[in-house]
Enzyme design. Structure first.
Site, mmCIF file in Angstrom:
data_model
loop_
_atom_site.group_PDB
_atom_site.id
_atom_site.type_symbol
_atom_site.label_atom_id
_atom_site.label_comp_id
_atom_site.label_asym_id
_atom_site.label_seq_id
_atom_site.Cartn_x
_atom_site.Cartn_y
_atom_site.Cartn_z
ATOM 1 N N CYS A 93 0.808 -1.227 0.000
ATOM 2 C CA CYS A 93 0.000 0.000 0.000
ATOM 3 C C CYS A 93 0.843 1.280 0.000
ATOM 4 C CB CYS A 93 -0.966 -0.047 1.178
ATOM 5 S SG CYS A 93 -2.392 0.994 0.953
ATOM 6 N N HIS A 192 -3.556 -5.645 2.447
ATOM 7 C CA HIS A 192 -3.194 -5.802 3.862
ATOM 8 C C HIS A 192 -3.814 -7.120 4.343
ATOM 9 C CE1 HIS A 192 -1.855 -1.611 4.374
ATOM 10 N NE2 HIS A 192 -2.921 -1.221 3.715
#
Ligand code: GLN
Length: 241
Positions: A93, A192
């Site tokens: 990310c 994630h």
């Protein structure tokens, strides 16, 4: 002689939201379970860089990204050379965005990336939050799962290719169905979860690449009992967004 891997965990004090440390712990355990000696070095702001076989950088909010972006610029040439030596990188990310060419947050200056991935990111008006199921064709298990939470929209160019294609979720930009990015042995993803514990096949893929980089030959990894990992994987597959 014992097989060895050296992993550098980049800026864990700044970029480690949503339990991204779980990725480092997965690599550590999956090496230890196979009697591969793994060394993990934390590299924080101001610390010197040194050669490693693997690098990990987690996700974070725009604020932390500003500080890390500046620090990465100081180490740009070193990390580009590591990429050319086929070191394995996994970036999640916010860390992923900074390995690209740039990240333009909602407010404030554009953050220059270090260009390991030919991608650029611009903050979108919506936040993508939810469980992602994506498909891959180059691993024995054909799905990757995780949890995304980002407003950044990432677009791939040139020789940088996606890691997977979303079945459920938004991925890189919610438009082209791509998720993540890869160039050479540098991998970025929005997943994630943390990512690797539920995707042991991808963790082993990275470990295999790191051993190949270090020893110059492809090494078959001993199989492990991944029933618990795949139980967790299955609990996410095709979960509604
Ligand atoms: N700040 C970036 C975004 O919102 C990255 C967020 C993250 O790392 N989860 O897109």
């Amino acid at each position: 002689m014992k097989r060895q891997i050296r992993l550098a965990h980049l800026y864990p004090k700044m970029l480690n939201i949503y339990g991204d440390l779980g990725n480092v712990l997965t690599i550590k355990k999956r090496c230890e379970w196979r009697d591969i000696e793994i060394t993990i070095d934390e590299i924080n702001i101001g610390d010197p860089m040194s050669e490693h076989d693997m690098y990990f950088i987690g996700g974070g909010q725009d604020m932390q990204q500003i500080a890390v972006a500046k620090e990465l610029q100081k180490n740009k040439a070193f990390l580009q050379n590591e990429q050319n030596l086929n070191a394995v990188f996994l970036a999640i990310c916010g860390g992923y965005q900074l390995l690209g060419n740039y990240y333009q947050p909602h407010d404030g200056e554009r953050l220059e990336g270090i260009g390991l991935l030919d991608v650029y990111t611009v903050a979108g008006s919506n936040r993508f939050i939810g469980n992602v199921t994506a498909e891959v064709d180059y691993l024995k298990k054909k799905t990757l799962v995780g949890f995304e939470n980002h407003s950044g929209l990432t677009y791939l160019n040139g020789k940088t290719k996606p890691i997977s294609h979303v079945i459920i979720g938004k991925g890189n930009n919610g438009k082209d169905k791509t998720e993540g990015a890869r160039y050479k042995n540098v991998f970025g993803t929005y997943l994630h979860g943390s990512f690797l514990p539920k995707n042991p096949h991808f963790a082993d893929y990275l470990i295999g690449l790191a051993l190949q980089k270090k020893y110059g030959v492809e090494m078959e990894l001993e199989s492990l009992d991944d029933s618990l990992e795949y139980y967790a994987h299955a609990s996410v597959v095709e979960k509604p967004y």
